[in-house]
Design a protein around this motif. Structure first.
Motif, PDB file in Angstrom:
ATOM      1  N   VAL A  19       0.843  -1.186   0.000  1.00 53.67           N
ATOM      2  CA  VAL A  19       0.000   0.000   0.000  1.00 53.67           C
ATOM      3  C   VAL A  19       0.883   1.242   0.000  1.00 53.67           C
ATOM      4  O   VAL A  19       1.938   1.271   0.637  1.00 53.67           O
ATOM      5  CB  VAL A  19      -0.915   0.005   1.249  1.00 53.67           C
ATOM      6  CG1 VAL A  19      -1.760   1.254   1.315  1.00 53.67           C
ATOM      7  CG2 VAL A  19      -1.799  -1.223   1.247  1.00 53.67           C
ATOM      8  N   CYS A  20       0.456   2.271  -0.681  1.00 50.56           N
ATOM      9  CA  CYS A  20       1.177   3.549  -0.766  1.00 50.56           C
ATOM     10  C   CYS A  20       1.480   4.097   0.632  1.00 50.56           C
ATOM     11  O   CYS A  20       0.647   4.016   1.537  1.00 50.56           O
ATOM     12  CB  CYS A  20       0.337   4.546  -1.561  1.00 50.56           C
ATOM     13  SG  CYS A  20       1.121   6.162  -1.782  1.00 50.56           S
ATOM     14  N   SER A  21       2.675   4.679   0.790  1.00 51.03           N
ATOM     15  CA  SER A  21       3.105   5.239   2.072  1.00 51.03           C
ATOM     16  C   SER A  21       2.585   6.649   2.331  1.00 51.03           C
ATOM     17  O   SER A  21       2.724   7.157   3.441  1.00 51.03           O
ATOM     18  CB  SER A  21       4.640   5.283   2.135  1.00 51.03           C
ATOM     19  OG  SER A  21       5.180   3.996   2.068  1.00 51.03           O
ATOM     20  N   ARG A  22       1.986   7.297   1.347  1.00 50.48           N
ATOM     21  CA  ARG A  22       1.472   8.659   1.521  1.00 50.48           C
ATOM     22  C   ARG A  22       0.348   8.636   2.542  1.00 50.48           C
ATOM     23  O   ARG A  22      -0.530   7.776   2.507  1.00 50.48           O
ATOM     24  CB  ARG A  22       0.972   9.208   0.171  1.00 50.48           C
ATOM     25  CG  ARG A  22       0.333  10.575   0.241  1.00 50.48           C
ATOM     26  CD  ARG A  22       1.400  11.654   0.405  1.00 50.48           C
ATOM     27  NE  ARG A  22       0.850  12.946   0.065  1.00 50.48           N
ATOM     28  CZ  ARG A  22       0.539  13.872   0.972  1.00 50.48           C
ATOM     29  NH1 ARG A  22       0.730  13.655   2.246  1.00 50.48           N
ATOM     30  NH2 ARG A  22       0.050  15.026   0.584  1.00 50.48           N
ATOM     31  N   LYS A  23       0.370   9.582   3.458  1.00 46.84           N
ATOM     32  CA  LYS A  23      -0.622   9.650   4.523  1.00 46.84           C
ATOM     33  C   LYS A  23      -2.036   9.604   3.957  1.00 46.84           C
ATOM     34  O   LYS A  23      -2.361  10.333   3.028  1.00 46.84           O
ATOM     35  CB  LYS A  23      -0.429  10.938   5.328  1.00 46.84           C
ATOM     36  CG  LYS A  23      -1.323  11.034   6.526  1.00 46.84           C
ATOM     37  CD  LYS A  23      -1.028  12.279   7.323  1.00 46.84           C
ATOM     38  CE  LYS A  23      -1.914  12.365   8.538  1.00 46.84           C
ATOM     39  NZ  LYS A  23      -1.614  13.550   9.331  1.00 46.84           N
ATOM     40  N   ALA A  24      -2.857   8.736   4.509  1.00 45.61           N
ATOM     41  CA  ALA A  24      -4.270   8.556   4.177  1.00 45.61           C
ATOM     42  C   ALA A  24      -4.505   7.913   2.806  1.00 45.61           C
ATOM     43  O   ALA A  24      -5.645   7.746   2.408  1.00 45.61           O
ATOM     44  CB  ALA A  24      -5.055   9.860   4.283  1.00 45.61           C
ATOM     45  N   CYS A  25      -3.469   7.537   2.100  1.00 46.18           N
ATOM     46  CA  CYS A  25      -3.655   6.856   0.813  1.00 46.18           C
ATOM     47  C   CYS A  25      -3.666   5.357   1.057  1.00 46.18           C
ATOM     48  O   CYS A  25      -2.793   4.820   1.727  1.00 46.18           O
ATOM     49  CB  CYS A  25      -2.531   7.215  -0.162  1.00 46.18           C
ATOM     50  SG  CYS A  25      -2.742   6.436  -1.781  1.00 46.18           S
ATOM     51  N   ARG A  26      -4.660   4.683   0.517  1.00 40.84           N
ATOM     52  CA  ARG A  26      -4.774   3.232   0.675  1.00 40.84           C
ATOM     53  C   ARG A  26      -4.669   2.533  -0.681  1.00 40.84           C
ATOM     54  O   ARG A  26      -5.008   1.374  -0.824  1.00 40.84           O
ATOM     55  CB  ARG A  26      -6.099   2.866   1.346  1.00 40.84           C
ATOM     56  CG  ARG A  26      -6.361   3.551   2.680  1.00 40.84           C
ATOM     57  CD  ARG A  26      -5.264   3.410   3.709  1.00 40.84           C
ATOM     58  NE  ARG A  26      -4.988   2.020   4.030  1.00 40.84           N
ATOM     59  CZ  ARG A  26      -3.873   1.587   4.602  1.00 40.84           C
ATOM     60  NH1 ARG A  26      -2.925   2.428   4.902  1.00 40.84           N
ATOM     61  NH2 ARG A  26      -3.696   0.325   4.870  1.00 40.84           N
ATOM     62  N   ALA A  27      -4.162   3.239  -1.680  1.00 38.01           N
ATOM     63  CA  ALA A  27      -4.039   2.671  -3.029  1.00 38.01           C
ATOM     64  C   ALA A  27      -2.890   1.670  -3.076  1.00 38.01           C
ATOM     65  O   ALA A  27      -1.932   1.756  -2.308  1.00 38.01           O
ATOM     66  CB  ALA A  27      -3.788   3.789  -4.037  1.00 38.01           C
ATOM     67  N   ALA A  28      -2.991   0.743  -4.000  1.00 43.06           N
ATOM     68  CA  ALA A  28      -1.932  -0.234  -4.197  1.00 43.06           C
ATOM     69  C   ALA A  28      -0.675   0.471  -4.697  1.00 43.06           C
ATOM     70  O   ALA A  28      -0.734   1.340  -5.562  1.00 43.06           O
ATOM     71  CB  ALA A  28      -2.380  -1.293  -5.199  1.00 43.06           C
ATOM     72  N   ALA A  29       0.451   0.101  -4.148  1.00 44.66           N
ATOM     73  CA  ALA A  29       1.729   0.705  -4.538  1.00 44.66           C
ATOM     74  C   ALA A  29       2.262   0.063  -5.807  1.00 44.66           C
ATOM     75  O   ALA A  29       2.092  -1.141  -6.033  1.00 44.66           O
ATOM     76  CB  ALA A  29       2.741   0.537  -3.410  1.00 44.66           C
ATOM     77  N   SER A  30       2.916   0.877  -6.631  1.00 45.85           N
ATOM     78  CA  SER A  30       3.548   0.361  -7.837  1.00 45.85           C
ATOM     79  C   SER A  30       5.005   0.816  -7.941  1.00 45.85           C
ATOM     80  O   SER A  30       5.695   0.468  -8.891  1.00 45.85           O
ATOM     81  CB  SER A  30       2.765   0.795  -9.080  1.00 45.85           C
ATOM     82  OG  SER A  30       2.580   2.180  -9.093  1.00 45.85           O
ATOM     83  N   TRP A  31       5.469   1.583  -6.958  1.00 43.84           N
ATOM     84  CA  TRP A  31       6.846   2.086  -6.933  1.00 43.84           C
ATOM     85  C   TRP A  31       7.432   1.918  -5.543  1.00 43.84           C
ATOM     86  O   TRP A  31       6.721   1.985  -4.544  1.00 43.84           O
ATOM     87  CB  TRP A  31       6.888   3.571  -7.297  1.00 43.84           C
ATOM     88  CG  TRP A  31       6.442   3.824  -8.688  1.00 43.84           C
ATOM     89  CD1 TRP A  31       5.189   4.186  -9.096  1.00 43.84           C
ATOM     90  CD2 TRP A  31       7.219   3.694  -9.877  1.00 43.84           C
ATOM     91  NE1 TRP A  31       5.155   4.290 -10.460  1.00 43.84           N
ATOM     92  CE2 TRP A  31       6.392   4.001 -10.967  1.00 43.84           C
ATOM     93  CE3 TRP A  31       8.544   3.357 -10.119  1.00 43.84           C
ATOM     94  CZ2 TRP A  31       6.844   3.977 -12.278  1.00 43.84           C
ATOM     95  CZ3 TRP A  31       9.001   3.338 -11.428  1.00 43.84           C
ATOM     96  CH2 TRP A  31       8.146   3.649 -12.493  1.00 43.84           C
TER      97      TRP A  31
END
Length: 87
Positions: A19-31
């Protein structure tokens, strides 16, 4: 997804893996953004933040501005499970 789904643990992005590390983001990470803080880490040490496509630039800029960014790599299948154990 609603707040009730999140509280119930039905977050589909986290179930799928990284999951993305950006605060409040729950999107799947790709990087994966590799970084270290030279004040507290040895030069070869690499910490990892995960980023979705929408937040990659923002997270890279945040790390670069502070002199912490080292490298950005695509997140390959299977990397998410390994990285979650390292974080």
């Amino acid at each position: 997804m609603s707040i009730f789904d999140f509280a119930a643990g039905t977050d589909t992005a986290s179930e799928a893996g990284a999951v993305c590390s950006r605060k409040a983001c729950r999107a799947a990470a790709s990087w994966q953004l590799l970084w270290n803080n030279p004040k507290i880490h040895t030069p070869e040490r690499r910490k990892t933040w995960l980023a979705c496509a929408d937040h990659r630039e923002w997270l890279e800029d945040y790390l670069q501005t502070r002199g912490l960014w080292k490298e950005t790599r695509p997140l390959a299948a299977g990397d998410g499970e390994r990285l979650e154990q390292d974080i």
